[in-house]
Design an enzyme around this catalytic site. Structure first.
Site, PDB file in Angstrom:
ATOM      1  CG  ASP A 336      -0.051  -0.037   2.534  1.00  0.00           C
ATOM      2  OD1 ASP A 336       0.869  -0.877   2.593  1.00  0.00           O
ATOM      3  OD2 ASP A 336      -0.315   0.759   3.455  1.00  0.00           O
ATOM      4  CD  GLU A 337      -0.978   4.688   2.993  1.00  0.00           C
ATOM      5  OE1 GLU A 337      -1.892   5.476   3.260  1.00  0.00           O
ATOM      6  OE2 GLU A 337      -0.259   4.176   3.850  1.00  0.00           O
TER       7      GLU A 337
END
Ligand code: TNX
Length: 531
Positions: A336-337
């Site tokens: 993620d991210e």
């Protein structure tokens, strides 16, 4: 008549000069048996009928002679019931049709599946039947909720310990019913994790996802890269001491979780969320320089060095050692991210790393950004979008689901237990908005992601990120009362979904949490019984 007996026992107790608190005051009504339809998660089928069963001083727990696991579950049940009831509740393999009876296997249990059970209560016995031990365990959690809330107390209470008559037949809607704990932003000890495991098991959650690494801390020993834990785990958000699990600590968590029929899913978040690793080994950085340890709460600033060979030596060692500690099928690689990783690098990284997970015999789980790369065959994508997630990102997940990637649903504005309940919540974040109890409960995993086939949904998970949480009391304040709602979405059939009925069942959990010492948030949407 009952009044007289009560008075008599009061006198006896007074004369003995012992226990006083446990005895109800004259005139206090004995607790009525909990109706069978008060259970969370709502069982698939409930048929009230006939007489109640009453637990007594002579009650035995009868288990089949050929199953050590059934015996262990019986021992666990006895351990739960003994303190408050004061009964001996011996576990016996001797046959008999009275008391608490476990049945394992047999023709009439075949339809119950790997986790289902049937509970029949009335007259002389309460019987739990299941095809597999996990079903017996889940049946035990139901049995617990059918007894008065005082059964959860640690000191002796007065009964009667009645269970309403009837039959519950039950099996889960989804095989994946998870909760995630972030032990990276703040470290939680083995005992704190065990406490949460016990709470999760009550609501038939069967996966514990541990977020073991992030920018602020690396929380597990990797023998081939020792500084990850000793240095990378040495602090946490706010600059406190942090901590890490030894391999034996971690094995103990895995073992304890298994004894509560939860599988641990370890997450090593990559290629972003890796500052703790980058700080521990200069060689992992593209420029060869280790950044300082990080104790803030920003996200998206760190990345493993995708072109560098050392990165893949590191990844191989870490995945090999973590896989060796993992009896379960899944290994979560985050993803993620990764805002500091170029998109092409992200795709190249995931193309190289997913086969490593397979090489060590595990199946990949990734946050849903993985669907922007090439999810491996069999990989699960964990959707954590919310109402403001862009249509394109959403569509990417839907398209992957159509191509066969199974989904775990953790929509941040529904299932994130770290979101504040409302503007006055003293703990939590609010980037996905406020998540009140109704919002957490009132959605359908099967149709939530428009366009994704219902059959692509493997289940649900409630993540608890710990930027603002430092104690078990903090964990419990955020998880209760929202966690049971997510658990119900994972377990109960869609037709059982009903907010008005749910909030009544939820209210009945309050006294159980009080008895267990869980300091839950008394959400105004629920008519909690007065204390
Ligand atoms: C987003 S959810 C994150 C985490 C934060 C969380 C806080 C996800 C995959 N990434 O890094 O802790 O928000 O709510």
């Amino acid at each position: 008549m009952r009044r007289r007996r009560l008075l008599f026992s009061l006198l006896l107790v007074a004369a003995a000069g012992t226990v006083t608190a446990a005895v109800p005051q004259p005139g206090t009504a004995a607790p009525a048996a909990t109706p069978l339809d008060r259970v969370i998660p709502a069982p698939a089928s409930v048929r009230p009928a006939g007489d109640a069963f009453t637990l007594g001083a002579g009650t035995r727990i009868r288990v089949p002679g050929n199953s050590g696991e059934a015996r262990q579950i019986a021992g666990y049940l006895a351990g739960l019931l003994r303190p408050a009831t004061g009964f001996a509740l011996p576990v016996t393999t001797r046959g008999g049709a009275d008391g608490i009876v476990f049945r394992l296997g047999g023709r009439d249990t075949r339809g119950l599946g790997a986790e289902g059970y049937r509970l029949t209560s009335g007259g002389r016995a309460v019987t739990i039947s299941a095809a597999r031990p996990a079903g017996l365990f889940h049946g035990v959690q139901t049995l617990r909720q059918l007894l008065p809330a005082a059964v959860e107390k640690k000191s002796r209470q007065s009964g009667p310990w009645r269970i309403a008559g009837g039959t519950i037949s039950d099996a889960p809607r989804y095989a994946y019913r998870g909760a995630m704990l972030d032990v990276s932003r703040h470290f939680f000890t083995v005992d704190q994790v065990k406490r949460y495991i016990d709470q999760l098991a009550q609501y038939k959650i069967n996966k514990l996802h541990l977020h073991l690494s992030d920018d602020q801390g690396w929380r597990i020993v990797i023998d081939s890269w020792p500084r990850l834990a000793t240095y990378g785990g040495s602090t946490q958000v706010g600059g406190g001491r942090g901590g890490h699990y030894s391999k034996d600590d971690y094995r103990e968590i895995v073992r304890y979780a298994a004894s509560r029929y939860l599988t641990v899913i370890p997450e090593i978040d990559m290629p972003g969320h890796t500052n703790a690793a980058l700080a521990s080994y200069a060689d992992l950085n593209c420029n060869g320089e280790a950044p300082p340890l990080y104790t803030g709460t920003k996200v998206g600033f760190s990345s493993l060095c995708v072109p560098k060979k050392a990165t893949y030596d590191f990844v191989d060692d870490v995945i090999r050692e973590i896989a060796a500690l993992t009896p379960g099928r899944y290994l979560h690689i985050g993803g993620d991210e990764a805002h500091s990783t170029a998109h092409a690098d992200y795709v190249a990284f995931m193309d190289k790393v997913q086969p490593v997970v397979a090489k060590y015999g595990k199946t990949v789980i990734g946050w849903h950004q993985l669907t922007g790369a090439h999810p491996a065959k069999g990989a699960l994508a964990q959707y954590w979008g919310y109402d403001k997630t862009g249509a394109e990102e959403r569509q990417q997940v839907v398209d992957a689901a159509k191509r066969g990637t199974q989904l775990i649903l953790s929509p941040a504005d529904r299932a994130y237990l770290d979101m504040k309940y409302d503007k006055d919540s003293p703990l939590g974040l609010n980037w996905a908005g406020y998540v009140d109890v109704r919002r957490a409960y009132d959605w359908d995993p099967g149709s939530y992601l428009a366009g994704a086939p219902g059959s692509a949904v493997a289940g649900v998970e409630a993540p608890l990120w710990s930027e603002t949480l430092t104690t078990s009391a903090n964990i419990e304040y955020m998880a209760f009362p929202r966690l049971p709602g997510i658990a119900e979405l994972g377990w109960s059939p869609a037709r059982a979904h009903d907010w008005d009925a749910y909030r009544v069942r939820l209210a009945a959990q309050g006294p159980r949490w009080d008895a267990q010492g869980i300091g839950y948030y008394r959400a105004p949407e629920v008519a909690w019984p007065t204390r």
